[in-house]
Scaffold this motif. Structure first.
Motif, short mmCIF file in Angstrom:
data_model
loop_
_atom_site.label_atom_id
_atom_site.label_comp_id
_atom_site.label_asym_id
_atom_site.label_seq_id
_atom_site.Cartn_x
_atom_site.Cartn_y
_atom_site.Cartn_z
N VAL A 39 -7.91 2.47 -30.96
CA VAL A 39 -7.67 1.06 -30.68
C VAL A 39 -6.58 0.85 -29.64
O VAL A 39 -6.75 0.07 -28.70
CB VAL A 39 -7.33 0.29 -31.98
N PRO A 48 -11.94 5.28 -26.71
CA PRO A 48 -12.43 4.05 -27.36
C PRO A 48 -13.56 4.37 -28.34
O PRO A 48 -14.11 5.48 -28.34
CB PRO A 48 -12.93 3.21 -26.18
N ASP A 95 -18.23 2.66 -34.02
CA ASP A 95 -18.40 1.25 -34.34
C ASP A 95 -19.90 1.05 -34.54
O ASP A 95 -20.67 1.03 -33.58
CB ASP A 95 -17.87 0.38 -33.20
N ARG A 115 -21.53 -1.54 -35.95
CA ARG A 115 -21.92 -2.92 -36.26
C ARG A 115 -23.19 -3.33 -35.52
O ARG A 115 -24.07 -3.96 -36.10
CB ARG A 115 -20.78 -3.88 -35.91
N ALA A 168 -24.25 -6.94 -28.20
CA ALA A 168 -23.03 -6.21 -28.57
C ALA A 168 -22.29 -6.94 -29.69
O ALA A 168 -22.32 -8.17 -29.78
CB ALA A 168 -22.12 -6.06 -27.36
N PRO A 192 -19.12 -8.50 -31.62
CA PRO A 192 -17.96 -9.21 -31.06
C PRO A 192 -16.71 -8.34 -31.04
O PRO A 192 -16.52 -7.47 -31.90
CB PRO A 192 -17.78 -10.40 -32.00
N LYS A 193 -15.85 -8.60 -30.07
CA LYS A 193 -14.60 -7.87 -29.95
C LYS A 193 -13.69 -8.23 -31.12
O LYS A 193 -13.68 -9.38 -31.59
CB LYS A 193 -13.90 -8.19 -28.63
N ILE A 194 -12.92 -7.27 -31.61
CA ILE A 194 -12.00 -7.49 -32.72
C ILE A 194 -10.57 -7.29 -32.25
O ILE A 194 -10.26 -6.32 -31.56
CB ILE A 194 -12.30 -6.52 -33.88
N ASP A 195 -9.70 -8.23 -32.62
CA ASP A 195 -8.27 -8.03 -32.40
C ASP A 195 -7.69 -7.43 -33.67
O ASP A 195 -7.32 -8.15 -34.62
CB ASP A 195 -7.59 -9.37 -32.08
#
Length: 493
Positions: free
Chosen positions: A79, A89, A122, A124, A234, A236-239
């Motif tokens: 991360v 990544p 990842d 997902r 894709a 969603p991006k995660i913070d």
């Protein structure tokens, strides 16, 4: 446990006196436990008392320790690109063209036998396909699949799938479907983010170019690419909530809330997750220790201390003691643990990401054969394998030395962190055919240096690794009951 952590536990004892006498009821308006209490009271559920909160913190520490350790490693490896431990990544394979050294600090008790190939997945949007090449039967390799629960959910490699080439599907908890064409086997992770560790045997330093050729044959691609189909949308991006391995003790429940966001609940952990929610810990919650009242800080810290002590007790007495070595099997899949959170926590603290017993056994010790703490600042030790009684394995074995406090590798003048079976040809045997290892801080003399495992001026922790242990006698299996036993460490004269 580091010194900083010990100060934290002492602080807890002081806080409990202050909190239970002078400041009872003086809670911050942002206290996550108090806020959780209000929500429960509104539903007719009694708020947990201080004693109950302490008990939940203790149980939550034991349940959550592997999840938090894994979450911190994921942050450092995949991360945070600014981390000194960053590898690559998500969904990109990173090949290490070296073995672990003291510079590797993200994972305690690191293996320094085999160069790693590391993949954080990842899952997902869609599954991934891992393709492996044909690997010589003389060279051991393994692909270990570990999910966010720290369950080992599958294996590829010398033992599990032989040395033939193949393609394997790695799927997340939400994927459903038939085995796609060209796929040899499907493996299912219990979590959307998981770790793949590939170990490739290194025979000696000059062998590294050969290892690199094998590593170049490991391929990772999305299922859609493998099938030559359009890719799905894709994820969603995660913070991600930032986390480091060094910050675990100081931010434990903050990290646990963050980790649980990506660990779907199961029948096994429904009860403990409900208890954690009652003190403000869980998915979507931002637990902040600094916002707790003094009394809540006190009981949470005391609960963590009690949980940590139970984990340490398990590590010192939960296994079979054989000649001072702890021998047992405590890594596996979800069915193996059956909700035994103490065993899972002990496994993580003893050596995060260990293998199933059939893949590797890990006798470990902090004591000599008489039960005295291993302290190479005061004593020299020998470890002697009788003639014909080296560890019985199909692959290879090693003895690795770690710092007794941090469980990390230690700098030494030889840059030698272990002794393993590939080194046997350069080692000296005794007249009777036995093999003696010298574990001490000073050289045992030039004639014996080939058998020397350099130690620090401090306490030490020793771990044997028996890769692909033999099952026919003599064998270390079944764990703790096998016909082969590790010899005791002896104080040398």
């Amino acid at each position: 446990m580091n010194r900083k952590s010990n100060r934290g536990w002492t602080m807890a004892a002081a806080l409990v006196v202050v909190g239970s006498t002078l400041f009872t009821g003086c809670a911050s308006k942002n206290d996550p436990i108090a806020q959780a209490d209000k929500a429960d009271v509104a539903k007719g559920v009694p708020a947990p008392s201080l004693e109950q909160t302490k008990a939940i913190a203790e149980e939550g520490f034991i349940y959550g320790l592997p999840l938090v350790m894994n979450y911190a490693v994921m942050n450092e490896f995949a991360v945070d690109p600014k981390s000194s431990q960053f590898k690559a990544p998500f969904n990109q394979l990173h090949n290490e063209h070296r073995v672990a050294t003291p510079a590797d600090t993200a994972v305690i008790t690191p293996n320094s036998d085999t160069p790693y190939s590391i993949l954080w997945t990842d899952l997902r949007a869609e599954p991934l396909v891992i393709t492996v090449p044909a690997v010589s039967k003389k060279r051991y390799y393994s692909v270990q699949l570990i999910d966010g629960n720290t369950y080992n959910y599958g294996y590829i490699g010398s033992r599990a799938t032989a040395s033939a080439p193949g393609s394997y599907l790695i799927a997340g908890p939400d994927w459903k479907g038939a085995t796609p064409p060209g796929i040899d086997k499907v493996f299912n992770s219990t979590t959307p983010f998981s770790l793949t560790l590939i170990r490739t045997q290194l025979f000696n330093p000059a062998d590294m170019p050969n290892v690199e050729k094998v590593q170049a044959g490991y391929k990772v691609q999305p299922l859609s690419a493998f099938l030559h189909q359009p890719a799905p949308v894709a994820a969603p991006k995660i913070d991600f909530v930032p986390a480091t391995t060094a910050g675990i003790k100081d931010n434990f429940f903050e990290y646990l809330s963050a980790a649980l966001e990506y660990v779907p609940p199961s029948a096994d952990d429904k009860a403990i997750r409900s208890k954690l929610a009652s003190i403000g810990v869980g998915p979507g919650r931002r637990f902040e220790f600094k916002d707790l009242s003094l009394e809540h800080k006190a009981v949470v810290l005391l609960g963590m201390k009690a949980g940590d002590e139970k984990v340490d007790k398990f590590l010192s007495s939960g296994m079979k003691n054989i000649n001072g070595w702890n021998v047992g099997a405590f890594f596996g899949d979800q069915a193996f643990y059956k909700g035994d959170w103490l065993m899972r926590a002990g496994a993580a603290k003893g050596g995060l990401y260990g293998n199933d017993a059939v893949e590797a056994m890990y006798p470990y010790t902090r004591t000599d054969g008489k039960g005295q703490t291993l302290d190479t600042s005061k004593r020299n030790y020998t470890l002697t394998f009788p003639a014909g009684k080296l560890p019985p394995v199909n692959a290879f074995w090693s003895v690795t030395l770690y710092d007794g406090k941090s469980q990390l590798l230690i700098n030494n003048p030889l840059n030698r962190y272990l002794i393993n079976s590939p080194m046997l040809s350069a080692m000296k045997k005794n007249a009777d055919g036995s093999l003696t290892l010298y574990i001490q801080k000073d050289s045992p003399g030039k004639a014996k240096e080939s058998n020397w495992l350099p130690a620090p001026d401090d306490t030490v922790y020793l771990v044997m690794r028996l890769y692909w242990p033999k099952t026919a006698p003599p064998s270390i299996l079944p764990a703790g009951e096998g016909s082969w036993q590790p010899p005791a460490l002896v104080v040398s004269k």
